[in-house]
Motif scaffolding. Structure first.
Motif, PDB file in Angstrom:
ATOM      1  N   LEU A 193       0.825  -1.207   0.000  1.00 15.02           N
ATOM      2  CA  LEU A 193       0.000   0.000   0.000  1.00 15.02           C
ATOM      3  C   LEU A 193       0.861   1.261   0.000  1.00 15.02           C
ATOM      4  CD1 LEU A 193      -2.800  -0.882   2.599  1.00 15.02           C
ATOM      5  CD2 LEU A 193      -3.077  -0.634   0.130  1.00 15.02           C
ATOM      6  N   ALA A 194       2.024   1.174   0.644  1.00 13.73           N
ATOM      7  CA  ALA A 194       2.855   2.358   0.822  1.00 13.73           C
ATOM      8  C   ALA A 194       3.709   2.693  -0.390  1.00 13.73           C
ATOM      9  CB  ALA A 194       3.755   2.174   2.039  1.00 13.73           C
ATOM     10  N   LEU A 195       3.968   1.729  -1.260  1.00 13.40           N
ATOM     11  CA  LEU A 195       4.894   1.967  -2.366  1.00 13.40           C
ATOM     12  C   LEU A 195       4.257   2.807  -3.473  1.00 13.40           C
ATOM     13  CD1 LEU A 195       6.697  -1.466  -2.790  1.00 13.40           C
ATOM     14  CD2 LEU A 195       7.681   0.677  -1.938  1.00 13.40           C
ATOM     15  N   ASP A 196       4.953   3.850  -3.861  1.00 16.91           N
ATOM     16  CA  ASP A 196       4.559   4.644  -5.012  1.00 16.91           C
ATOM     17  C   ASP A 196       4.924   3.852  -6.268  1.00 16.91           C
ATOM     18  OD1 ASP A 196       4.490   6.407  -7.182  1.00 16.91           O
ATOM     19  OD2 ASP A 196       5.127   8.112  -5.980  1.00 16.91           O
ATOM     20  N   HIS A 221       7.562   5.771  -8.633  1.00 19.18           N
ATOM     21  CA  HIS A 221       8.919   6.043  -8.169  1.00 19.18           C
ATOM     22  C   HIS A 221       9.531   4.906  -7.367  1.00 19.18           C
ATOM     23  CE1 HIS A 221       7.139  10.134  -8.751  1.00 19.18           C
ATOM     24  NE2 HIS A 221       8.277  10.289  -9.405  1.00 19.18           N
ATOM     25  N   GLY A 222       8.714   3.915  -6.969  1.00 22.91           N
ATOM     26  CA  GLY A 222       9.250   2.766  -6.249  1.00 22.91           C
ATOM     27  C   GLY A 222       9.740   3.080  -4.851  1.00 22.91           C
ATOM     28  N   LYS A 223       9.237   4.170  -4.275  1.00 19.46           N
ATOM     29  CA  LYS A 223       9.626   4.586  -2.932  1.00 19.46           C
ATOM     30  C   LYS A 223       8.362   4.766  -2.097  1.00 19.46           C
ATOM     31  CE  LYS A 223      12.840   7.761  -2.752  1.00 19.46           C
ATOM     32  NZ  LYS A 223      13.547   9.046  -3.033  1.00 19.46           N
ATOM     33  N   PRO A 224       8.495   4.764  -0.755  1.00 16.07           N
ATOM     34  CA  PRO A 224       7.303   4.921   0.091  1.00 16.07           C
ATOM     35  C   PRO A 224       6.609   6.266  -0.131  1.00 16.07           C
ATOM     36  CG  PRO A 224       9.134   4.070   1.384  1.00 16.07           C
ATOM     37  CD  PRO A 224       9.695   4.478   0.052  1.00 16.07           C
ATOM     38  N   LEU A 225       5.296   6.237  -0.050  1.00 15.45           N
ATOM     39  CA  LEU A 225       4.507   7.453  -0.145  1.00 15.45           C
ATOM     40  C   LEU A 225       4.606   8.279   1.134  1.00 15.45           C
ATOM     41  CD1 LEU A 225       1.321   5.859  -1.730  1.00 15.45           C
ATOM     42  CD2 LEU A 225       2.796   7.543  -2.852  1.00 15.45           C
ATOM     43  N   ASN A 226       4.939   7.616   2.232  1.00 16.38           N
ATOM     44  CA  ASN A 226       5.088   8.303   3.515  1.00 16.38           C
ATOM     45  C   ASN A 226       6.553   8.274   3.944  1.00 16.38           C
ATOM     46  OD1 ASN A 226       5.097   5.522   3.980  1.00 16.38           O
ATOM     47  ND2 ASN A 226       4.286   5.740   6.050  1.00 16.38           N
ATOM     48  N   SER A 239      11.055   5.931   7.610  1.00 15.93           N
ATOM     49  CA  SER A 239      11.248   5.416   8.966  1.00 15.93           C
ATOM     50  C   SER A 239       9.916   5.134   9.634  1.00 15.93           C
ATOM     51  CB  SER A 239      12.069   6.401   9.810  1.00 15.93           C
ATOM     52  OG  SER A 239      11.376   7.629   9.974  1.00 15.93           O
ATOM     53  N   HIS A 240       8.902   5.954   9.364  1.00 16.96           N
ATOM     54  CA  HIS A 240       7.570   5.693   9.891  1.00 16.96           C
ATOM     55  C   HIS A 240       7.050   4.361   9.359  1.00 16.96           C
ATOM     56  CE1 HIS A 240       6.707  10.305  10.471  1.00 16.96           C
ATOM     57  NE2 HIS A 240       7.759   9.872  11.143  1.00 16.96           N
ATOM     58  N   LEU A 241       7.249   4.150   8.070  1.00 16.25           N
ATOM     59  CA  LEU A 241       6.789   2.911   7.461  1.00 16.25           C
ATOM     60  C   LEU A 241       7.481   1.706   8.093  1.00 16.25           C
ATOM     61  CD1 LEU A 241       5.208   1.321   5.346  1.00 16.25           C
ATOM     62  CD2 LEU A 241       7.058   1.788   3.721  1.00 16.25           C
ATOM     63  N   VAL A 271       1.159   5.262  10.787  1.00 18.04           N
ATOM     64  CA  VAL A 271       2.370   5.638  10.024  1.00 18.04           C
ATOM     65  C   VAL A 271       2.117   6.820   9.090  1.00 18.04           C
ATOM     66  CG1 VAL A 271       3.225   3.271  10.140  1.00 18.04           C
ATOM     67  CG2 VAL A 271       1.952   4.004   8.113  1.00 18.04           C
ATOM     68  N   GLN A 272       0.923   7.428   9.235  1.00 14.30           N
ATOM     69  CA  GLN A 272       0.559   8.636   8.490  1.00 14.30           C
ATOM     70  C   GLN A 272       0.462   8.403   6.988  1.00 14.30           C
ATOM     71  OE1 GLN A 272       3.325  11.661   9.837  1.00 14.30           O
ATOM     72  NE2 GLN A 272       2.894  11.234  11.982  1.00 14.30           N
ATOM     73  N   LEU A 273       0.156   7.174   6.615  1.00 14.83           N
ATOM     74  CA  LEU A 273      -0.049   6.847   5.210  1.00 14.83           C
ATOM     75  C   LEU A 273      -1.451   7.230   4.754  1.00 14.83           C
ATOM     76  CD1 LEU A 273       1.170   5.492   2.676  1.00 14.83           C
ATOM     77  CD2 LEU A 273       0.453   3.282   3.627  1.00 14.83           C
ATOM     78  N   ASP A 274      -2.356   7.429   5.713  1.00 11.03           N
ATOM     79  CA  ASP A 274      -3.727   7.809   5.378  1.00 11.03           C
ATOM     80  C   ASP A 274      -3.780   9.134   4.622  1.00 11.03           C
ATOM     81  OD1 ASP A 274      -2.794   8.843   7.875  1.00 11.03           O
ATOM     82  OD2 ASP A 274      -4.809   9.540   8.333  1.00 11.03           O
TER      83      ASP A 274
END
Length: 222
Positions: free
Chosen positions: A24-27, A30-35, A38-40, A176-179
């Motif tokens: 869910l977190a991966l963009d 860009h293949g990097k976390p959306l958040n 470290s939170h992730l 993790v503030q991904l919302d």
């Protein structure tokens, strides 16, 4: 499971909760976390701990401590990696969930990436920023697991997170503030408020949120 992990005798029931959170977190572009990365990582550790709780391996102790009921492996690369970092029952010592989330985060993040790579859901690609700084991106692999993960999350949102597993996933997304990235629409503020309430319900997501809060306070000088 692959034979290289020594866990092929156990049935593979699909992505675990930490793997779903990472998907869910991966963009995808860009293949990097959306958040925040470290939170992730804290969230992935918390998600692995939640899976161990569901399996009856751990439970909540006094003061947010982790009680390990059984150290026996489950046959899953991610969960068994998490289990090996916990105190052995009967040999003294325990650990608070917040402290464990911090210490286990990087290792669990790495094995989640490995497991998604084994599932052909991602491909690791090494890149350089500004031609100097090497970094890794996780490009989409030939097997689409991110799409179904997002579909399940949207379904959970629509149902008000009625399923216990969905509730915990929603709580982790909030912790993790991904919302901020996954919840859109005119009612997003109310939905995010509800998710924050979910994150306060469970001892594991409270530990994840507390670790993130401490990091943010330290970074702001508070």
């Amino acid at each position: 499971m692959t034979g290289s992990t020594g866990e092929s005798s156990h049935p593979d029931r699909g992505p675990t909760l930490p793997e779903e959170l990472l998907l869910l977190a991966l963009d995808p572009e860009h293949g990097k976390p959306l958040n925040d990365a470290s939170h992730l990582r804290y969230g992935l550790a918390g998600a692995a701990l939640a899976e161990l709780e569901w399996a009856g391996q751990v439970a909540e102790g006094r003061g947010g401590r982790i009680i390990v009921g059984s150290p026996l492996p489950l046959g899953d690369l991610v969960l068994d990696t998490a289990l090996r970092t916990l105190p052995v029952p009967g040999k003294g010592g325990d650990v608070k969930a917040k402290r464990w989330v911090r210490s286990a985060a990087r290792g669990i993040d790495e094995v989640c990436r490995q497991r998604l790579e084994q599932r052909d859901a991602v491909r690791r690609e090494s890149r350089r920023a500004l031609g100097l700084f090497r970094y890794e991106r996780l490009a989409p692999g030939p097997v689409d697991l991110a799409g179904p993960a997002r579909t399940r999350f949207k379904g959970a949102l629509a149902s008000g997170f009625a399923d216990p597993r969905d509730r915990l996933l929603g709580a982790l997304v909030s912790a993790v503030q991904l919302d901020r990235k996954l919840v859109q629409g005119h009612d997003r503020r109310a939905v995010r408020r509800d998710l924050k309430a979910l994150a306060r319900e469970h001892w594991i997501t409270r530990a994840v949120a507390a670790a993130i809060f401490e990091d943010e306070a330290a970074a702001s000088g508070g």
